[in-house]
Write an enzyme that holds these catalytic residues in place. Structure first.
Site, mmCIF file in Angstrom:
data_model
loop_
_atom_site.group_PDB
_atom_site.id
_atom_site.type_symbol
_atom_site.label_atom_id
_atom_site.label_comp_id
_atom_site.label_asym_id
_atom_site.label_seq_id
_atom_site.Cartn_x
_atom_site.Cartn_y
_atom_site.Cartn_z
ATOM 1 N N GLU A 143 0.732 -1.058 -0.236
ATOM 2 C CA GLU A 143 -0.056 0.038 0.224
ATOM 3 C C GLU A 143 0.966 1.197 0.040
ATOM 4 O OE1 GLU A 143 -2.865 -0.606 -0.835
ATOM 5 O OE2 GLU A 143 -3.429 -3.063 -0.936
ATOM 6 N N HIS A 146 2.031 2.160 -3.325
ATOM 7 C CA HIS A 146 0.649 2.697 -4.028
ATOM 8 C C HIS A 146 0.713 4.411 -4.227
ATOM 9 C CE1 HIS A 146 -1.782 0.217 -5.926
ATOM 10 N NE2 HIS A 146 -1.741 -0.550 -5.058
HETATM 11 NI NI NI Z 1 -2.843 -2.387 -4.068
#
Ligand code: NI
Length: 192
Positions: A143, A146
């Site tokens: 995450e 990202h």
């Molecule tokens: Ni993802």
């Protein structure tokens, strides 16, 4: 609060590749963003993590369900937000299962740390400093990637590590290597 549209690769490539900005001031808008991320993720049966850029918001906020054993583990804990998360230490890099709501049906084996120390702001607005181990570390690392425009396909070493997953007649997941589906595919086609 609302369920938002999840941006998909490669259609929304530019937005998914953009770097996100720090929140700095945790306010009502941040809380709304966290609620939207949670509702959006909960609307997806196989979601255990979601980052703000995946709904087109380039702020450093992610949602994770900690306590999952792997992507198929839907017994994971309730989603919690990490705001302005920063990796202070990382260790124990190993290959593990990976997937992403921006790549429906595509999975792979990536190398990620299984030990992380992360600081940031928790969803109650207070600073946190916590150690994550095992698949929790993998998930949080995915995450945070990202937020820097890094996608899981960037961490795939070989096409043999990338596959589609189908459910067979009994609802059991079956892996089919991507190289069997698209024989001419190259890793550079994926990540560009
Ligand atoms: Ni993802």
């Amino acid at each position: 609060m609302a369920v938002r549209e999840i941006l998909l690769y490669p259609k929304d490539r530019t937005a998914l590749r953009a770097k996100s900005h720090p929140i700095h001031n945790f306010n009502r808008q941040t809380k709304h963003l966290i609620e939207d991320l949670k509702e959006t993720m909960l609307a997806h049966y196989d979601g255990i993590g979601l980052a703000a850029p995946q709904i087109g918001v380039h702020s450093r906020v992610v949602i994770v369900c900690l306590g999952a054993r792997n992507e198929w583990d839907h017994e994971a804990g309730t989603p919690t937000a990490l705001v302005d998360p920063e990796i202070i230490e990382s260790d124990d890099e190993r290959k593990d299962f990976d997937g992403c709501l921006s790549f429906p049906g595509l999975y792979g084996e990536t190398i990620r740390p299984h030990y992380l120390r992360v600081t940031g702001i928790a969803e109650d607005g207070k600073p946190f400093d916590r150690i994550l181990a095992g698949f929790d570390a993998v998930l949080v690392h995915h995450e945070i990637d990202h937020l820097d425009g890094i996608l899981f396909i960037d961490r795939i070493e070989s096409l043999d590590d990338l596959y589609r997953v189908y459910m067979d007649g009994n609802g059991k997941p079956v892996r089919v290597p991507i190289s069997e589906i698209v024989p001419t595919i190259r890793l550079t086609d994926m990540a560009e």
